[in-house]
Design a protein around this motif. Structure first.
Motif, PDB file in Angstrom:
ATOM      1  N   LYS A 112       0.850  -1.198   0.000  1.00 52.35           N
ATOM      2  CA  LYS A 112       0.000   0.000   0.000  1.00 52.35           C
ATOM      3  C   LYS A 112       0.883   1.244   0.000  1.00 52.35           C
ATOM      4  O   LYS A 112       1.146   1.817   1.054  1.00 52.35           O
ATOM      5  N   PRO A 113       1.368   1.638  -1.166  1.00 53.82           N
ATOM      6  CA  PRO A 113       2.143   2.880  -1.193  1.00 53.82           C
ATOM      7  C   PRO A 113       1.226   4.037  -0.788  1.00 53.82           C
ATOM      8  O   PRO A 113       0.006   3.892  -0.821  1.00 53.82           O
ATOM      9  N   PRO A 114       1.801   5.176  -0.416  1.00 53.44           N
ATOM     10  CA  PRO A 114       0.957   6.298  -0.016  1.00 53.44           C
ATOM     11  C   PRO A 114       0.001   6.654  -1.150  1.00 53.44           C
ATOM     12  O   PRO A 114       0.377   6.599  -2.322  1.00 53.44           O
ATOM     13  N   PRO A 115      -1.243   6.979  -0.826  1.00 52.29           N
ATOM     14  CA  PRO A 115      -2.208   7.302  -1.868  1.00 52.29           C
ATOM     15  C   PRO A 115      -1.782   8.541  -2.649  1.00 52.29           C
ATOM     16  O   PRO A 115      -1.041   9.371  -2.137  1.00 52.29           O
ATOM     17  N   LEU A 116      -2.248   8.620  -3.883  1.00 55.17           N
ATOM     18  CA  LEU A 116      -1.966   9.805  -4.689  1.00 55.17           C
ATOM     19  C   LEU A 116      -2.664  10.999  -4.029  1.00 55.17           C
ATOM     20  O   LEU A 116      -3.654  10.830  -3.332  1.00 55.17           O
ATOM     21  N   PRO A 117      -2.147  12.222  -4.248  1.00 54.40           N
ATOM     22  CA  PRO A 117      -2.747  13.384  -3.589  1.00 54.40           C
ATOM     23  C   PRO A 117      -4.211  13.567  -3.983  1.00 54.40           C
ATOM     24  O   PRO A 117      -4.592  13.273  -5.109  1.00 54.40           O
ATOM     25  N   ALA A 118      -5.005  14.053  -3.037  1.00 55.27           N
ATOM     26  CA  ALA A 118      -6.441  14.198  -3.278  1.00 55.27           C
ATOM     27  C   ALA A 118      -6.742  15.277  -4.311  1.00 55.27           C
ATOM     28  O   ALA A 118      -5.976  16.212  -4.447  1.00 55.27           O
ATOM     29  N   ARG A 145     -12.678  12.493  -0.110  1.00 54.34           N
ATOM     30  CA  ARG A 145     -12.222  12.889  -1.445  1.00 54.34           C
ATOM     31  C   ARG A 145     -13.391  13.125  -2.392  1.00 54.34           C
ATOM     32  O   ARG A 145     -13.368  14.052  -3.206  1.00 54.34           O
ATOM     33  N   ARG A 190     -14.658  16.459  -4.581  1.00 51.50           N
ATOM     34  CA  ARG A 190     -14.865  16.420  -6.037  1.00 51.50           C
ATOM     35  C   ARG A 190     -16.288  16.831  -6.380  1.00 51.50           C
ATOM     36  O   ARG A 190     -16.528  17.552  -7.349  1.00 51.50           O
ATOM     37  N   THR A 201      -7.729   4.884  -2.833  1.00 58.58           N
ATOM     38  CA  THR A 201      -6.395   5.480  -2.872  1.00 58.58           C
ATOM     39  C   THR A 201      -5.982   5.897  -4.282  1.00 58.58           C
ATOM     40  O   THR A 201      -4.888   6.400  -4.477  1.00 58.58           O
ATOM     41  N   LEU A 247      -5.057   3.958  -6.517  1.00 57.47           N
ATOM     42  CA  LEU A 247      -3.950   3.122  -6.985  1.00 57.47           C
ATOM     43  C   LEU A 247      -4.400   2.001  -7.919  1.00 57.47           C
ATOM     44  O   LEU A 247      -3.708   1.004  -8.081  1.00 57.47           O
ATOM     45  N   ARG A 274      -1.283  15.765 -13.973  1.00 57.37           N
ATOM     46  CA  ARG A 274      -1.666  14.456 -13.453  1.00 57.37           C
ATOM     47  C   ARG A 274      -3.023  14.093 -14.063  1.00 57.37           C
ATOM     48  O   ARG A 274      -3.949  14.894 -14.031  1.00 57.37           O
TER      49      ARG A 274
END
Ligand SMILES: Cc1cc2nc3c(=O)[nH]c(=O)nc-3n(C[C@H](O)[C@H](O)[C@H](O)COP(=O)(O)OP(=O)(O)OC[C@H]3O[C@@H](n4cnc5c(N)ncnc54)[C@H](O)[C@@H]3O)c2cc1C
Ligand SMILES: Cc1cc2nc3c(=O)[nH]c(=O)nc-3n(C[C@H](O)[C@H](O)[C@H](O)COP(=O)(O)OP(=O)(O)OC[C@H]3O[C@@H](n4cnc5c(N)ncnc54)[C@H](O)[C@@H]3O)c2cc1C
Lengths: 477, 374
Positions: A471-477, B101, B105, B240, B242, B330
């Motif tokens: 679980k890498p740190p989540p991408l920025p919100a 989040r 949005r 997340t 991901l 991004r």
């Protein structure tokens, strides 16, 4: 669990086996990864039947193969049979998928010895049941003693034509004809190069002679232009070719009845792992296509060595010797051999390699693809079978501005299917070169993508729970 | 002399060039490789509004709409499919993150609905029963990124843009009349210039304009399965961000989510990192258990660039009149056509529909750079 070895060898053909033995002999721990059940590779493929003394008498390849297997068994190197390597990274990390899932390896040296793929330039009807590759036919003959469809028409280029035709007869099958792209003059011109290995030359001549004796028609300087049949193969149309292997317009075409066809247009190096490791390549039509660049001691980059046909088509005899050299070089670089000892051991090996290569390169030159064959592909003939891409689609992509095979791939999906261009890559690249009026160098090499061949996720992933996933740190919100 | 040169032919450069030409300028586009062969051609093609940064939602909605309407403004079909997007949470922590989040949005105009497992399973029957909360965004979808290079090539030609592919720009210099771009094929000149060099922006801006904007190179892995019978309908993701997962009409399933391989601006993406790949694939199979039966056909790598604040740079290059920059977005495939449109509006002297992103905020002083005389 990760398995650790000094040396990992990818491929258990003549090159891989000899590399493993050479490295093991210097005290290194060695693992060989091969898809097959037993070592041997293509030429020395282990038969599925029990070998008798009579079999050995009749077939020198079988003798060599049995010796290779015996030497390997006594070497102390380990074999991961029925394991298909799908991942390799510098450092060195390798993964292979086997019957019990994925095994991960790490090592200090990696020797690539993955052999060749067969080249087949499509002709109408090539997908009919009863049509197989020429090299693939040797596999069936070696393993099962038979090919589908009798009589079989044997077509393409190189000594495998005569090896396959002879072997079909020997196993009680019938041969409709041999259709050889080379002319007798081209074979004659190759003789001086083949003298370096009189044993192999004699064997080839023996094949030709026995076919003559059996009255098998041999059509030199000719190619198959169509294979026809309703359900299975019924007849094959052949046509004389010019010096570029283009069917001669207006020449008389001949129709031959056959129930099976074995067809192949030479071999190309299976250099996928070298491409994945970003080893620089150069184009060499005479060695079968794009080949990795390497030093004379077989080193291609830090910790990576390449031997056998995957470094450029040189044949089985050269593969064995190059394998030994690669194993010695790895042992030297890992400190298991002093430079002086290496020099002493490597010198005679390099000498006999040069002789074997002279023979192998002569044959691979004879088999090197000429542009006329692919240029003659009709617009509606399917070139990429995985993604159903016809010649005209490739022509259109070139017209739309594609100049590189990887652009062609993203535009048309040609070469993007499960075979990753192993079947169609050569034909498609030739067509691109013709369409853009450039060369094979200019249209480039196909990017190889892990896992090279489709890999079941089930095998790869094993069982796990959500918490096992990184679980890498989540991408920025 | 062209009115304007665009350097870099990814989605940013192509859409800017096209809009400028449609606005009446004489445009030259210079690209080191083929059009859209870098990030813009190898990305996962996900057009998810529901997983974009809150402050970029309006840009993403416009971008996604522009991909839908390429036949109208660019004359080609980008393979746009609106299939809806479902983002899942598998534990309380993720559920909290998802709610937070998605609220942000929604506040910025994303049409998002929070749903429980039962409703989520109606929307996407194949998902794991272990999901505790989901967010549904009906306007999410995808396009075929690998086909847009040829689409834009045609569009640009029709609009009269001169295209130089396989032409590397080795330096851009300011002259009396504008800018000169040095390439192995000769020097090209334009009154103005747009720098759209993707992850190479740091290098280009430093070399040619003397400003230092650190760009992190991210090396994303994307995998695709063989064709399989339908196993999902929506674009699927997790709280997340991901994971992005979707099945194309041809049956292949694309698995992305920004998991990192090794790469840099010199060599591109050069190495798969197995732990990350396995986690990415495990996550995908966790979300759609049926996927375990599939075979993976290919994994590839692509590189993209992010600024330190992970927000775009689109606007004037400070200190260099008539020079503009666009990139570091991004989710830039989704948002790209919107950014190209906005920058072109600005260059053509119109008020951009939405604010641009002044690069000044991310310039870091760098003593090693000689200040270019202005
Ligand atoms: C189908 C076929 C049949 C051939 N038959 C003949 C013949 O009868 N006579 C002849 O003179 N020449 C033949 N050739 C040419 C011949 O392959 C070579 O000259 C010779 O075998 C080269 O030896 P090698 O060790 O380089 O490769 P090979 O003998 O091809 O050995 C390579 C080995 O690597 C394994 N391998 C490859 N990729 C992977 C992977 N990802 N994971 C695990 N294992 C892998 C293969 O299973 C194979 O066992 C044939 C070629 C082919 C393709
Ligand atoms: C693997 C991957 C997956 C992604 N998945 C998604 C996704 O699913 N959804 C989404 O919205 N976004 C996704 N993204 C992000 C998106 O692809 C990028 O943000 C976007 O494509 C960037 O476009 P660009 O034009 O700025 O850059 P690029 O497409 O990289 O274009 C820059 C161009 O500049 C050229 N160039 C550089 N230097 C020079 C020079 N000196 N001379 C001439 N030309 C030069 C380069 O060759 C390149 O073609 C993904 C990115 C990657 C890498």
């Amino acid at each position: 669990m990760t398995q650790s070895y000094d040396v990992i060898v990818l491929g258990g053909g003549p090159a891989g086996v000899r590399a493993a033995i050479a490295a093991r002999r210097q005290g290194l721990t060695v693992a060989v990864i091969d898809e097959g059940r037993r070592p041997g590779g293509q030429v020395y493929r282990a038969p599925n039947f029990t070998v008798s003394a009579a079999d050995l008498d009749a077939n020198p390849d079988l003798v060599r193969g049995e010796r290779l297997r015996a030497d390997f068994a006594g070497s102390g190197a380990e074999l991961f049979a029925r394991h298909r390597a799908w991942f390799a990274a510098p450092g060195i990390k390798v993964s292979a998928a086997g019957p019990e899932g994925a095994t991960w390896f790490e090592s200090r040296a990696l020797i690539l010895a993955t052999g060749t793929s067969e080249r087949a330039i499509p002709v109408p009807g090539i997908t009919l049941p009863g049509v197989i590759g020429l090299a693939a036919a040797t596999v069936l003959l070696k393993a099962h003693g038979a090919v589908p469809g009798s009589p079989t028409l044997v077509a393409g280029v190189g000594p495998l034509l005569y090896a396959v035709a002879t072997s079909i007869l020997k196993h009680g099958g019938q041969v409709a004809a041999v259709v050889d792209l080379s002319r007798p003059g081209e074979w004659a011109a190759a003789l001086p190069g083949m003298i370096s290995r009189p044993d192999l030359l004699a064997r080839g001549l023996g094949w030709m002679l026995s076919l003559k004796r059996a009255g098998i028609p041999i059509h030199h300087g000719s190619t198959v232009t169509a294979i026809r049949g309703d359900v299975n193969v019924q007849e094959v149309e052949i046509c004389p070719v010019d010096g570029n292997w283009a069917p001669i317009a207006g020449a008389r075409r001949k129709t031959i009845a056959a129930k099976g066809v074995a067809i192949g247009h030479g071999l190309t190096p299976a250099s996928e792992f070298a491409r994945i490791l970003a080893i620089p390549h150069r184009f060499s039509a005479e060695r079968g296509g794009w080949i990795p660049t390497l030093a004379p001691d077989r080193k291609a980059m830090d910790g990576v060595y390449i031997a056998g046909d995957c470094a450029g088509i040189s044949g089985a005899a050269a593969a064995e010797i190059a394998g030994t050299l690669a194993g010695l070089s790895a042992a030297r670089d890992l400190g298991a051999l002093t430079d002086a000892k290496y020099a002493e051991l490597a010198l005679p090996v390099s000498r006999s390699l040069a002789r074997a290569e002279r023979f192998g390169w002569t044959i691979s030159k004879l088999m090197s693809l000429r542009p006329g064959l692919a240029r003659a592909i009709a617009s509606d003939t399917v070139v990429c079978r995985c993604e159903d891409v016809a010649r005209e689609t490739i022509d259109d992509a070139a017209k739309a501005g594609a100049t590189h095979v990887n652009q062609l791939k993203s535009l048309t999906r040609c070469g993007m299917g499960p075979c990753q261009g192993r079947s169609c890559g050569e034909a498609a690249a030739e067509i691109m070169a013709a369409d853009t009026n450039t060369s094979r160098e200019a249209v480039g090499a196909w990017t190889a993508r892990t896992p090279l061949r489709p890999l079941p996720l089930d095998v790869l992933l094993g069982s796990y729970v959500y918490e096992d996933i990184l679980k890498p740190p989540p991408l920025p919100a | 002399m062209h009115d304007i040169m665009v350097i870099g032919g990814g989605v940013m450069g192509c859409t800017t060039a096209l809009r400028l030409a449609q606005g009446g300028l004489k445009v030259l586009l210079i690209e080191r490789e083929g059009l859209c062969m870098q990030a813009s051609g190898v990305n996962a093609g996900t057009l998810s509004v529901g997983i974009k940064r809150a402050s970029l939602i309006q840009y993403a909605i416009r971008g996604s709409n522009l991909w839908r309407t390429t036949p109208e403004w660019a004359g080609f079909d980008a393979g746009f499919h609106q299939i809806g997007g479902l983002t899942l949470a598998f534990n309380d922590e993720e559920a909290e993150m998802l709610t937070e989040r998605m609220d942000a949005r929604k506040a910025n105009g994303a049409p998002i609905e929070m749903v429980g497992l039962n409703r989520a399973k109606e929307i996407e029957p194949g998902i794991s029963n272990k999901a505790v909360l989901a967010a549904y965004c009906p306007i999410d979808g995808y396009a075929n990124s690998n086909e847009i290079g040829s689409g834009f090539r045609g569009a640009l030609k029709r609009a009269g843009v001169e295209i130089k592919e396989f032409t590397r720009v080795d330096g851009v210099e300011r002259e009396d009349q504008g800018y000169a771009a040095r390439t192995p094929a000769g020097i090209f000149r334009g009154k103005r210039v747009v720098i759209a060099g993707g992850v190479w922006l740091e290098e280009l801006l430093k070399r040619d304009f003397g400003i230092n904007i650190p760009i992190t190179c991210r090396t994303n892995m994307v995998s695709v399965t063989e064709r399989l019978p339908p196993v999902m309908r929506n674009v699927l993701g997790i709280a997340t961000s991901l994971l992005t997962l979707k099945q194309s009409t041809n049956g292949t399933v694309l698995i992305g989510g920004g998991w990192q391989g090794k790469g840099d601006t010199k060599r591109g993406g050069y190495e798969i990192v197995p732990e990350n790949l396995l986690s990415n694939l495990r996550l995908a199979c966790y979300v759609i258990p049926e996927l375990r039966k599939a075979r993976i056909a290919r994994t590839w790598l692509g590189i993209e660039g992010n600024t330190q604040d992970v927000m775009p740079i689109v606007g004037d290059i400070p200190g260099s009149p008539g020079a503009f920059v666009i990139g570091a977005v991004r989710g830039g495939f989704t948002i790209g056509p919107c950014m190209g449109m906005l920058l072109a509006q600005y260059i053509l002297g119109k008020e951009p529909e939405l604010p641009l992103f002044d690069p000044t905020r991310v310039i870091v002083p760098d003593d090693t750079i000689e200040r270019v005389a202005s």
